[in-house]
Design an enzyme around this catalytic site. Structure first.
Site, PDB file in Angstrom:
ATOM      1  N   GLN A  99       0.865  -1.184   0.000  1.00  0.00           N
ATOM      2  CA  GLN A  99       0.000   0.000   0.000  1.00  0.00           C
ATOM      3  C   GLN A  99       0.898   1.228   0.000  1.00  0.00           C
ATOM      4  O   GLN A  99       1.445   1.608   1.028  1.00  0.00           O
ATOM      5  CB  GLN A  99      -0.937  -0.050   1.204  1.00  0.00           C
ATOM      6  CG  GLN A  99      -1.773  -1.341   1.257  1.00  0.00           C
ATOM      7  CD  GLN A  99      -2.795  -1.460   0.134  1.00  0.00           C
ATOM      8  OE1 GLN A  99      -3.674  -0.603  -0.001  1.00  0.00           O
ATOM      9  NE2 GLN A  99      -2.676  -2.494  -0.693  1.00  0.00           N
TER      10      GLN A  99
ATOM     11  N   GLY B 184     -11.810   1.966   4.472  1.00  0.00           N
ATOM     12  CA  GLY B 184     -10.887   1.222   3.615  1.00  0.00           C
ATOM     13  C   GLY B 184      -9.983   2.119   2.785  1.00  0.00           C
ATOM     14  O   GLY B 184     -10.131   3.347   2.766  1.00  0.00           O
ATOM     15  N   HIS B 185      -9.074   1.499   2.077  1.00  0.00           N
ATOM     16  CA  HIS B 185      -8.093   2.273   1.284  1.00  0.00           C
ATOM     17  C   HIS B 185      -8.740   2.973   0.093  1.00  0.00           C
ATOM     18  O   HIS B 185      -9.695   2.477  -0.471  1.00  0.00           O
ATOM     19  CB  HIS B 185      -6.914   1.397   0.843  1.00  0.00           C
ATOM     20  CG  HIS B 185      -7.258   0.173   0.083  1.00  0.00           C
ATOM     21  ND1 HIS B 185      -6.283  -0.692  -0.367  1.00  0.00           N
ATOM     22  CD2 HIS B 185      -8.440  -0.366  -0.297  1.00  0.00           C
ATOM     23  CE1 HIS B 185      -6.867  -1.688  -0.997  1.00  0.00           C
ATOM     24  NE2 HIS B 185      -8.154  -1.518  -0.967  1.00  0.00           N
ATOM     25  N   ASN B 186      -8.200   4.111  -0.216  1.00  0.00           N
ATOM     26  CA  ASN B 186      -8.610   4.917  -1.375  1.00  0.00           C
ATOM     27  C   ASN B 186      -9.991   5.543  -1.220  1.00  0.00           C
ATOM     28  O   ASN B 186     -10.523   6.098  -2.183  1.00  0.00           O
ATOM     29  CB  ASN B 186      -8.614   4.080  -2.671  1.00  0.00           C
ATOM     30  CG  ASN B 186      -7.391   3.215  -2.805  1.00  0.00           C
ATOM     31  OD1 ASN B 186      -6.284   3.649  -2.500  1.00  0.00           O
ATOM     32  ND2 ASN B 186      -7.571   1.991  -3.237  1.00  0.00           N
TER      33      ASN B 186
END
Lengths: 331, 331, 331
Positions: free
Chosen positions: B182, B223-225
């Site tokens: 990541q 979560g990511h993004n």
């Protein structure tokens, strides 16, 4: 490190049928227990496994004493599950070092906090200004107890617990949020156990209250101004929104969610993952779970569900049509 | 430690009807407030409680000024709830010590991290390599800010918050999972508040973004993004899966779950425990909760639900049959 | 700090179509990538974005090589997503400092714990008595590993993880709860990744087991005595109640809840927010989500849902009536 059966009887009572000198190396579930292990049978459903068990000794209820005796040694106790619980406590006492009393040097405890000398504040805990920690209470590692919060006696707070973070309160203003400072604290009774990473927020004006004997599992969220009654137990990932009062002796299933400003009576049992959206005045068992299915079937049912009220209207139409068809009239 | 009514008026404005020298010992809810306590009435629904309140003074809207005046002292304010919020701030300012500016000696702050001198890094926090903490931002205890993550000004991060853990990204390969490193970070705007034990993951390639004025309650998973728009508020235990964009001025109920790769418009309101499985293009209020019932009724309904699409087919069959019965044709 | 395309090819293989000296400053998603950035196309659905992408180079499958070549440089790889995953690893290796091996001075590691010299114990972690940490395993910051728990090799435990808190076990007695001491531990295999603030409880009598290659996202709750099979992945906020066994190669959606004492076969896929209330013997995809709707429609459907079984009875009545109407008999 083994205990003899006689040692269990001496401390916990019960009626031993078998050799008191039998050594026990471990407590084990019925199906896995071997010839130096003590097991128990509390649920009659598992009775068929009793005969096949290789356990050195099995704790059983009086009704099963005869069957158990035929197999080998047994301890007869009125409540085998309770006896087993106490046996785990006896076991732990003999096999694990006692909890280290006092404040671990890595913990950060404010000088104005009051920690009972018999309490245990584990590594990397934080106890803020004006907090009180009662006698024999254990804060495992990395627990935060916020300012002015009070924890009773004989409580256990597991790793990562946060007591007394700000409740979630904001007034809307011009499209933004203005913080409502949370001026209350958290008050926790005696004999309360709180699971890892669970959070209990401080009240807005008054205190959030957790009464004696409450048991909270991991990753639970308790909002501000909530009150949880004596001996209520909540399973993991459950959430209670602000200003809700839960009665005594309730059980709340895992991931259940209880909305804010509600009142739940004593002896209310909420199923896993159920959303409680209104107050519950009567003891009982309440559920709201979408039943799982294989995905294609679920898709068909879910699609239909979105037009359910139209189905009802169509049924109504059919009913009224049927009642007015000429063919029915003469009957 | 009490404040006089005049002190509230001097700082917060509003029109006082009553004795400016009246001392206030506490802020309290309407039904609990006593003769040395200040309360408020924001929801007209609670107006019946106004007359009965023993509060020293009640903050009310202009429309209720007359009724309130008949009871005793009142402060008339255009928005009583907003006035109350500011009163809690004033109260805190007078009654709690100011946040300790600077880095607590027990915190672990990487030498390459940039912490504004007016920021407060509480006990046992971790600020990793390259992180930035803005002016007047407060990290309470045990907060982790991961490498290269940036927190704006005037933010509050409560105990146990984790900013910048790895997003959950893996490529399947031969039955196992290969980690996608990541490489993004987390960027948090100004005036953001983040509740205890909430987690915001770093982006896979780009940054996860929390815009100005966002308020997140406890135990939330981002979560990511993900991108969350200005002044959106999310209640406890909610979750947002990767790469979803939520608009500005939204409210997301507790334990709601928003799937990944979706877009929610501005001013979208999602009910508690609702699963958002597709993008929402229009402002509005969206819900998907299985209604709670007592358990026996739920069981009957849930069993029927699993064959709901068959019920629809049966209705269809009834309809087509009814329309083709000879008795109908002549009509 | 840029890498040339040739460096990717040298380490990761693949067939380069384009200039090996092309410098890459960053990895980026297809729609955002610029002329010094490397991207990838794994989902054919996004093929339309390929032609428009400004990326320096795109990783594509052989079937798309021709299309990609027409646009500019590309790397042809059998599995572009896997190639991309490895590219992120290569990138990280070049751009981030290696993990600091050893025990951070702020961590609290019991003298009886065994930490492999190649492991990394980050700041403010707690490793209790008798715990084992395997080779190359990384505990980021503020992780707790409880006594006697064992973590395998090459694992990553993110901030706030709690391994080995007590399972939630109590025997009811006279309206209160008697603690069942949790005498088991937690055993975690190799190559396991555990997300921020996730909790895995120790077993009551035997160990809770997480097998090799399992990936757990943030804020997950794993109850005592659970076993999770190899390479199973669970998304954020999911929960597994005590004594449940999940097979290998399963995927569990975010906020899904799996009840206790169940068995799930290998290759079972559970949708987000689904409640698994019974064992699943066959591989497949299982779902139970209440479909979201705008609130007024939901209200109508939910109201009807509470009398669903009555609708079924009404349909049955209509059917039986229709079949017995005289008009039908002669046909």
């Amino acid at each position: 490190m083994s205990l003899h059966l006689a040692q269990f009887i001496a401390v916990l009572g019960g009626q031993l049928e078998g050799d008191p000198e039998l050594p026990i190396d471990r407590l084990a579930p019925l199906e896995a227990a071997g010839p130096r292990e003590l097991s128990f049978l509390s649920n009659p459903r598992y009775q068929p496994q009793l005969a096949a068990s290789r356990a050195a000794c099995v704790i059983v209820a009086p009704a099963l004493a005869e069957v158990a005796r035929a197999r080998g040694a047994c301890i007869v106790a009125d409540d085998p599950y309770l006896y087993f619980a106490r046996a785990t406590q006896l076991w732990k006492q003999h096999h694990r070092p006692a909890v280290a009393v006092g404040i671990h040097p890595s913990a950060v405890v404010d000088s104005s906090a009051i920690v009972h000398p018999s309490a245990s504040i584990g590594p990397l805990c934080v106890v803020e200004r004006g907090a009180h920690i009662g006698a024999d209470t254990v804060l495992k590692s990395r627990v935060t107890v916020g300012e002015d919060c009070r924890i009773g006696q004989r409580c256990i707070l597991h790793a990562g617990v946060v007591i007394g973070a700000d409740g979630f309160g904001f007034a809307p203003h011009g499209g933004a949020w203005v913080k409502i400072e949370q001026l209350g604290a958290v008050r926790i009774g005696d004999d309360v156990e709180i699971g890892a990473n669970t959070c209990i927020d401080r009240g807005a004006l008054q205190d959030t209250v957790i009464e004696d004997g409450v048991k909270l599992d991991n990753l639970i969220q308790i909002g501000h101004n909530v009150r949880i009654g004596r001996h209520t137990a909540m399973a993991g990932c459950a959430g209670v929104a602000g200003s809700t009062t839960i009665g005594a002796h309730c059980t709340i299933g895992g991931a259940a969610n209880i909305l804010g400003h509600l009142t739940l009576a004593d002896h209310v049992h909420v199923s896993v993952a159920t959303v409680v959206s209104h107050s519950i005045a009567r003891p009982g068992h309440y559920t709201g779970i979408f039943p799982m299915d294989d995905n294609p079937k679920w898709e068909k049912n879910a699609a239909t569900l979105k037009q359910l009220y139209r189905l009802r209207e169509r049924i109504k139409a059919l009913e009224s049509q049927q009642q007015t068809t000429p063919i029915d009239r003469p009957r």
